[in-house]
Design a protein around this motif. Structure first.
Motif: not given
Length: 320
Positions: A260-269, A276-293
């Motif tokens: 995934y590639i964030h064009v505009k990042g933000g705060q996920w849960a 149960p629902e839990h927030p991600y440790p930190a917001p995803s920045p603009d341009g943030g990249v990751g590999w999804m299991p």
């Protein structure tokens, strides 16, 4: 083992507790066979004791036995004090010392005048982040592999070859094949930096490996959010989703080989059947990249935007 002719002269070139390495000189010598390992006779095996942590008691060290690693026979593995003498002996036989092998080069995008930052590197892709400053030229662009360009922060680029200017909006993508010829690059004619994410696909090891990685589903499906199909070819599927504040994606699966590639990042849960629902440790920045299991749909996985601004997200699924 290969055969040698003529008288052999044996020279000891390495000596330690376990082995004697001898170098044999003859008439015609094959460079690949210039040393032999003679094991020293020993009454019993020598053991080294190393301390290893255990999962059950992370603060308690436990002693475990391990054999010494085998002695390497490469030229570079010889003691540095011996190397000049070995080189002289090789020269005397009309040979030369083997050159050190160059480190393997990873595939990636090449802009002659830009220094990229590697933001993701695994067995399937290598991802670079490039920033093109106002007035800066990318220089010649070559394609060492099949590449997907994603403009996280767009702008106007003027072709160095034709002089034609093109507007690249945020989130626009471009595909460039490995067989495409190099181009002369472009120049940022705007007043703000342009940020580009370049995803370079690594070669698949074999057809069997490609078939083993064939996903059960290919398109990502958010039940609550319609996606925009940006690009599809024989190698990738590229989709774009906008997740509004407070919105859940809906329960969905993540297939093998997705990033995934964030064009505009933000705060996920996130939440699932097991968590149960839990927030991600930190917001995803603009341009943030990751590999999804890989996540099966039976796990009940879904995420939502708990920030105050929409999240603009691009998903790339590898088809091979």
């Amino acid at each position: 083992m290969q055969r040698y002719f003529g008288a052999l002269v044996s020279l000891s070139v390495l000596h330690n507790h376990n082995h004697v390495v001898r170098r044999f000189i003859s008439g015609p010598v094959n460079v690949d066979w210039i040393a032999a390992v003679v094991p020293k006779p020993r009454a019993r095996t020598h053991w080294a004791h190393v301390k290893m942590r255990t999962d059950r008691s992370p603060n308690v060290a436990r002693t475990r036995k391990r054999r010494h690693a085998p002695v390497s026979l490469g030229f570079a593995s010889l003691p540095s004090l011996w190397r000049p003498f070995i080189s002289l002996l090789l020269l005397a036989c009309g040979l030369s010392a083997p050159a050190a092998s160059a480190p393997p080069q990873l595939p990636g995008s090449t802009f002659a005048k830009l220094q990229g930052e590697v933001v993701l590197d695994n067995a399937r892709v290598i991802v670079h982040r490039y920033v093109i400053e106002p007035g800066q030229s990318t220089g010649q662009h070559t394609h060492p592999g099949d590449q997907l360009l994603v403009f996280v922060r767009g702008g106007v680029l003027r072709s160095n070859a034709t002089g034609r200017s093109t507007l690249w909006r945020d989130g626009r993508v471009s595909w460039q094949g490995a067989a495409d010829p190099a181009d002369e690059g472009s120049t940022n004619t705007g007043t703000a930096p342009i940020v580009v994410i370049c995803v370079t696909l690594k070669p698949v090891a074999s057809v069997a490996a490609a078939n083993a990685r064939k996903p059960k589903y290919q398109y990502l499906n958010y039940p609550n959010i319609p996606g925009e199909d940006l690009l599809e070819n024989d190698l990738v599927i590229v989709q774009r989703f906008t997740v509004d504040p407070g919105q859940w994606e809906g329960v969905h699966a993540h297939h093998p080989d997705m990033l995934y590639i964030h064009v505009k990042g933000g705060q996920w849960a996130a939440r699932s059947n097991k968590e149960p629902e839990h927030p991600y440790p930190a917001p995803s920045p603009d341009g943030g990249v990751g590999w999804m299991p890989t996540i099966d749909i039976s796990e009940g996985h879904e995420s939502r935007n708990i920030g105050t601004n929409p999240i603009d997200l691009i998903w790339v699924t590898l088809k091979k």
